[in-house]
Scaffold this active site. Structure first.
Site, PDB file in Angstrom:
ATOM      1  N   GLU A 105       0.839  -1.214   0.000  1.00  0.00           N
ATOM      2  CA  GLU A 105       0.000   0.000   0.000  1.00  0.00           C
ATOM      3  C   GLU A 105       0.869   1.257   0.000  1.00  0.00           C
ATOM      4  OE1 GLU A 105      -2.245  -1.597   3.404  1.00  0.00           O
ATOM      5  OE2 GLU A 105      -4.046  -1.170   2.237  1.00  0.00           O
ATOM      6  N   GLU A 125      -3.723  -9.498   4.088  1.00  0.00           N
ATOM      7  CA  GLU A 125      -4.495  -9.139   5.289  1.00  0.00           C
ATOM      8  C   GLU A 125      -5.658 -10.083   5.546  1.00  0.00           C
ATOM      9  OE1 GLU A 125      -3.294  -7.059   3.076  1.00  0.00           O
ATOM     10  OE2 GLU A 125      -2.578  -5.219   3.996  1.00  0.00           O
TER      11      GLU A 125
HETATM   12  N1  3HC Z   1       4.807  -7.343  11.263  1.00  0.00           N
HETATM   13  C1  3HC Z   1       5.630  -7.733  12.256  1.00  0.00           C
HETATM   14  N2  3HC Z   1       6.393  -8.847  12.200  1.00  0.00           N
HETATM   15  C2  3HC Z   1       6.297  -9.574  11.089  1.00  0.00           C
HETATM   16  C3  3HC Z   1       5.465  -9.211  10.010  1.00  0.00           C
HETATM   17  C4  3HC Z   1       4.700  -8.034  10.138  1.00  0.00           C
HETATM   18  N3  3HC Z   1       3.906  -7.611   9.174  1.00  0.00           N
HETATM   19  N4  3HC Z   1       5.593 -10.138   9.037  1.00  0.00           N
HETATM   20  C5  3HC Z   1       6.487 -11.023   9.501  1.00  0.00           C
HETATM   21  N5  3HC Z   1       6.910 -10.695  10.724  1.00  0.00           N
HETATM   22  C6  3HC Z   1       7.910 -11.381  11.545  1.00  0.00           C
HETATM   23  C7  3HC Z   1       7.481 -12.748  11.981  1.00  0.00           C
HETATM   24  O1  3HC Z   1       6.669 -12.687  13.129  1.00  0.00           O
HETATM   25  C8  3HC Z   1       8.811 -13.416  12.235  1.00  0.00           C
HETATM   26  O2  3HC Z   1       9.271 -12.950  13.472  1.00  0.00           O
HETATM   27  P1  3HC Z   1      10.145 -13.881  14.420  1.00  0.00           P
HETATM   28  O3  3HC Z   1      11.370 -14.212  13.658  1.00  0.00           O
HETATM   29  O4  3HC Z   1      10.344 -13.052  15.615  1.00  0.00           O
HETATM   30  O5  3HC Z   1       9.285 -15.083  14.660  1.00  0.00           O
HETATM   31  C9  3HC Z   1       9.704 -12.819  11.172  1.00  0.00           C
HETATM   32  O6  3HC Z   1       9.030 -11.638  10.728  1.00  0.00           O
HETATM   33  C10 3HC Z   1       9.949 -13.693   9.988  1.00  0.00           C
HETATM   34  O7  3HC Z   1       8.706 -14.167   9.515  1.00  0.00           O
HETATM   35  P2  3HC Z   1       8.577 -15.612   8.860  1.00  0.00           P
HETATM   36  O8  3HC Z   1       9.069 -16.650   9.814  1.00  0.00           O
HETATM   37  O9  3HC Z   1       7.198 -15.724   8.350  1.00  0.00           O
HETATM   38  O10 3HC Z   1       9.656 -15.467   7.681  1.00  0.00           O
HETATM   39  P3  3HC Z   1       9.560 -15.784   6.170  1.00  0.00           P
HETATM   40  O11 3HC Z   1      10.805 -15.287   5.587  1.00  0.00           O
HETATM   41  O12 3HC Z   1       9.145 -17.203   5.970  1.00  0.00           O
HETATM   42  O13 3HC Z   1       8.337 -14.903   5.592  1.00  0.00           O
HETATM   43  C11 3HC Z   1       6.979 -12.967   5.183  1.00  0.00           C
HETATM   44  C12 3HC Z   1       8.380 -13.491   5.594  1.00  0.00           C
HETATM   45  C13 3HC Z   1       6.681 -13.404   3.763  1.00  0.00           C
HETATM   46  C14 3HC Z   1       6.980 -11.469   5.313  1.00  0.00           C
HETATM   47  C15 3HC Z   1       5.928 -13.586   6.121  1.00  0.00           C
HETATM   48  O14 3HC Z   1       6.341 -13.355   7.457  1.00  0.00           O
HETATM   49  C16 3HC Z   1       4.550 -13.064   5.965  1.00  0.00           C
HETATM   50  O15 3HC Z   1       3.812 -13.507   5.125  1.00  0.00           O
HETATM   51  N6  3HC Z   1       4.158 -12.119   6.826  1.00  0.00           N
HETATM   52  C17 3HC Z   1       2.819 -11.647   6.878  1.00  0.00           C
HETATM   53  C18 3HC Z   1       2.753 -10.331   6.289  1.00  0.00           C
HETATM   54  C19 3HC Z   1       1.375  -9.770   6.487  1.00  0.00           C
HETATM   55  O16 3HC Z   1       0.428 -10.404   6.852  1.00  0.00           O
HETATM   56  N7  3HC Z   1       1.295  -8.476   6.241  1.00  0.00           N
HETATM   57  C20 3HC Z   1       0.090  -7.769   6.376  1.00  0.00           C
HETATM   58  C21 3HC Z   1       0.121  -7.064   7.665  1.00  0.00           C
HETATM   59  S1  3HC Z   1      -1.405  -6.325   8.001  1.00  0.00           S
HETATM   60  C22 3HC Z   1      -1.325  -4.849   7.186  1.00  0.00           C
HETATM   61  O17 3HC Z   1      -0.394  -4.570   6.513  1.00  0.00           O
HETATM   62  C23 3HC Z   1      -2.486  -3.987   7.451  1.00  0.00           C
HETATM   63  C24 3HC Z   1      -2.520  -2.846   6.507  1.00  0.00           C
HETATM   64  O18 3HC Z   1      -3.285  -3.206   5.406  1.00  0.00           O
HETATM   65  C25 3HC Z   1      -3.127  -1.635   7.167  1.00  0.00           C
END
Ligand code: 3HC
Ligand code: NAI
Length: 697
Positions: A105, A125
């Site tokens: 975004e 999300e």
């Molecule tokens: N915020 C905070 N921490 C996050 C994060 C985020 N958005 N995404 C990942 N992390 C952290 C994980 O908790 C993990 O922390 P840890 O090592 O302390 O356990 C670390 O990052 C690594 O994550 P993964 O083990 O999943 O590592 P990968 O390399 O396999 O994957 C990734 C990385 C592809 C970024 C995966 O973590 C992922 O899919 N994350 C989800 C991202 C997500 O859902 N984003 C949307 C957030 S909501 C949002 O943006 C709202 C907005 O629309 C207003």
């Protein structure tokens, strides 16, 4: 501040520095707005590049802030993106590795986007029970078109940057840059520095020949696929606003839906799951940098129901496997099943013939232990008999090279006893797969008293490689999952004694969201397995109360689907569970013999008794240190036992009900003369947390 600012020629470069994935927490948000402001005020700066340090451009909003005031503290993400979009100088996003959620975004608020090939692009999300809340639902359709954008938003799936960049007419990426993406973005920014007006995604129109018909189609399909989860349908509604309303009004719709979804129990459960899954891979006294052993070759002992499926996991990950059996015909049967499973995948179009050939080429078989002398890991999956296990582990101890990990797939036996059959108990561990082992996500990693830390670290890492959800369990009867399910089954039995029918119990828990009720599950797994375990268990603990109804069922030879009769009747070859008059009559006689006048039990009571039975045993498991945290128990139940995802696991569900209320219900159940009062004594941990008004999490 979690962002740096530097000048590279005429371009200011803002780099997000918030490991692990540059989540857009408060200090990162401040870093971006500060950088934009500095660039506006510096006449020498002609353009701005925003990029991310480390392994992501940005993984999105910082999920750790959700539910805290930090998430809304100024500047919030919406105002950061507005400031970027309003910049008087062009802002170019230099995107690499990961651009997700709020990160995408933010990029959409930039005037231009330069991306590295191979970047993972997503608005995930919806997987957290939300929708993109910082303009994603309004801007993505403007650059990718209605259909592609809606697919991405409602599924949360990840696409590769080069795939999206290749779509005809797309305006998401202005350039795909090999090599140094920041250098490419600086060059791009320098090039467009004087171009005006600045392009803004918000000014584009979403075009579609028949948007209303498409949206209706989307509502029908998404609605049908996402029962129990409100977010996907809400994604459709927000995206619809990108067509039907002016940009700012669309943003307002998105904001309102986002705020409402944030408060839903489903979103809370899904966010809990996100962190629980990651927390499960962390073992308190095993540091993340513990060295791991190399696993290049695997041995599997026993080619039965479990052995074949276990082998497939490794073949799928490209790791060669040797299966050992005692007799050639057992080996042939096992190998034929593996081949048949792969062929079925080819038939369904899930696997190519070429991949099937590659996987089977990695599989070898033997009748001789000597052929296992150079494997790095052996997983034993022979009969559940301690004497057979002794024989196998003694043989492995003789032939396996030093440092090889010796694992047992036992579901009920003592891993410490098994380890003691060898002279290397530090190399012995439990790897408890679930059936079918090639399909089920859960892997309980059973830590023996002497299991070495590097063995645990290795198995956890390997588990991730074969795409399992790994949870560490200490040694106890049934480990985490089966120990809890036993209490759930006991309660299910008491419910029958009191007047419920198997179909009423199953329907109530299936309505709650379980994939299958306890009685349909028993018929599928085979009621004789529980019968066998009960005979052992209740000889050891003769005072334990349980309903004899399941034993009576087995005495009638009704083992389940495999005998076309169990708690239900079955037509041979079909899986439909038909309520059985024979079982109804059996239960009636059984109640009469117990002197119980059957009563009508509400669905709510059924669900509470079954789920709280899990919760109470789960609390004991945490208290005893068998699980290191309550969220591990949730992962076991979500990944291995069909617990409804939207409820976040038994411990998370108990938290949402309030532990005080859970304990109060247990006290009520304890007064029921047809139940077992001792069953409902709250685990000390549960009682304490309830008393203090706390939660498991
Ligand atoms: N915020 C905070 N921490 C996050 C994060 C985020 N958005 N995404 C990942 N992390 C952290 C994980 O908790 C993990 O922390 P840890 O090592 O302390 O356990 C670390 O990052 C690594 O994550 P993964 O083990 O999943 O590592 P990968 O390399 O396999 O994957 C990734 C990385 C592809 C970024 C995966 O973590 C992922 O899919 N994350 C989800 C991202 C997500 O859902 N984003 C949307 C957030 S909501 C949002 O943006 C709202 C907005 O629309 C207003
Ligand atoms: P199974 O009976 O289907 O297969 C066992 C296989 O081991 C047979 O093919 C047998 O020939 C072979 N075998 C027996 N003794 C052997 C020996 N000394 N050396 C080599 N091979 C030998 O049993 P299943 O169901 O595969 O179970 C295996 C193990 O997995 C057991 O410990 C069981 O508790 C555990 N388990 C079973 C689950 C299930 O749902 N079936 C789930 C999780 C664990």
């Amino acid at each position: 501040m979690s962002a740096t600012y530097e000048i590279r020629g005429p371009v200011a470069v803002i780099t997000l520095t918030n490991p692990p994935v540059n989540g857009l927490g408060l200090s990162t948000r401040k870093g971006i707005t500060d950088g934009i402001e500095r660039a506006q005020n510096d006449a020498a700066v002609k353009a701005v590049v925003i990029t991310g340090a480390g392994k992501a451009f940005s993984g999105g909003a910082d999920i750790r802030e959700f539910g805290s005031p930090l998430a809304y503290a100024s500047p919030d993400l919406l105002s950061v993106i507005a400031a970027v979009e309003a910049s008087s100088k062009p802002v170019v996003a230099a995107i690499q590795s990961v651009v997700m959620g709020g990160g995408l975004e933010l990029a959409l608020g930039c005037h231009y986007r330069v991306v590295a090939p191979g970047t993972q692009v997503a608005l995930p999300e919806v997987k957290l029970g939300l929708l993109p809340g910082a303009g994603g639902t309004q801007r993505l359709p403007r650059v990718l078109g209605l259909e592609t954008a809606l697919n991405l938003i409602a599924s949360g799936d990840t696409a590769k940057s080069e795939q999206l960049a290749a779509l005809p007419g797309q305006k998401l990426f202005d350039q795909v840059a090999d090599g140094d993406v920041v250098a490419a973005a600086i060059a791009f920014a320098t090039n467009v520095a004087d171009r005006r007006p600045l392009p803004r995604v918000r000014d584009l129109k979403v075009v579609h020949t028949d948007a209303e018909a498409y949206l209706q189609f989307a509502r029908n399909t998404v609605g049908a696929m996402s029962k129990n989860f409100p977010a996907p349908l809400q994604c459709v509604e927000a995206v619809a606003a990108s067509i039907n309303k002016p940009f700012d009004a669309g943003m307002q719709v998105e904001r309102e839906i986002f705020s409402a979804l944030m408060l839903t129990p489903e979103s809370r459960a899904q966010r809990h799951m996100f962190f629980a899954e990651r927390a499960a891979s962390k073992i308190p006294d095993v540091p993340a940098d513990t060295p791991v052993r190399t696993i290049a070759k695997v041995g599997v002992i026993g080619a039965g129901t479990m052995g074949g499926g276990i082998a497939m996991n490794f073949l799928n990950a490209g790791i060669p496997v040797t299966i050992l059996e005692t007799k050639q015909d057992a080996l042939d049967r096992g190998l034929a099943t593996v081949r048949k499973n792969y062929e079925a995948q080819v038939k369904k179009g899930k696997l190519t013939q070429e991949k099937l050939d590659q996987r089977l080429a990695l599989l070898s078989s033997t009748l001789a232990y000597d052929d296992l002398k150079d494997v790095d890991l052996v997983i034993e999956a022979v009969f559940e008999d301690i004497n057979v296990k002794a024989q196998v582990f003694k043989a492995l101890d003789e032939v396996c090279k030093p440092g090889a990990i010796l694992a047992s797939n036992t579901s009920t036996l003592d891993v410490d006893k098994i380890a003691a059959f060898t002279k290397r108990p530090q190399d012995v561990v439990g790897m408890h797969f679930f059936s079918p082992a090639n399909v089920m996500k859960l892997l309980e990693v059973v830590r023996g008293a002497k299991t070495a830390k590097d063995v645990l670290a290795t198995v956890m890492q390997l588990g991730k490689k074969i795409r399992k959800t790994c949870v560490v369990s200490g040694v106890c009867d049934g480990f985490i999952g089966n120990r809890m399910i036993e209490q759930y089954s006991r309660q299910a039995g008491f419910l029958l004694d009191e007047g419920a029918s198997p179909q009423q119990v199953d329907k109530a828990v299936e309505k709650f969201g379980f994939a299958m009720g306890p009685f349909r599950m028993g018929d599928l797994a085979g009621n004789d397995i529980g019968w066998y375990i009960r005979k052992r268990r209740y000889i050891e603990q003769p005072d334990m109360r349980y309903s004899k109804s399941a034993d009576l069922l087995c005495e009638l030879g009704r083992y389940g689907q495999k005998t076309s009769a169990g708690w239900y009747d079955y037509v041979p070859g079909k899986r439909d569970a038909i309520p059985s008059p024979v079982v109804a009559e059996m239960l009636e006689k059984h109640r009469a013999a117990l002197g119980i006048a059957p009563r009508r039990i509400s669905d709510e009571e059924i669900v509470q008794r079954l789920v709280y039975a899990l919760v109470n045993e789960g609390a004991k498991i945490v208290e005893e240190g068998i699980a290191s945290k309550a969220s591990d128990i949730d992962m076991v139940y979500l990944a291995g036992y069909g617990f409804p995802l939207h409820r976040g696991g038994p411990m998370c569900y108990a938290d949402t009900q309030g532990l005080f209320n859970v304990v109060a219900a247990m006290k009520r159940f304890a007064k029921n003369p047809n139940d077992d009062a001792s069953f409902w004594v709250p685990a000390p941990l549960l009682a304490k947390l309830a008393d203090e008004g706390k939660t498991f999490s």
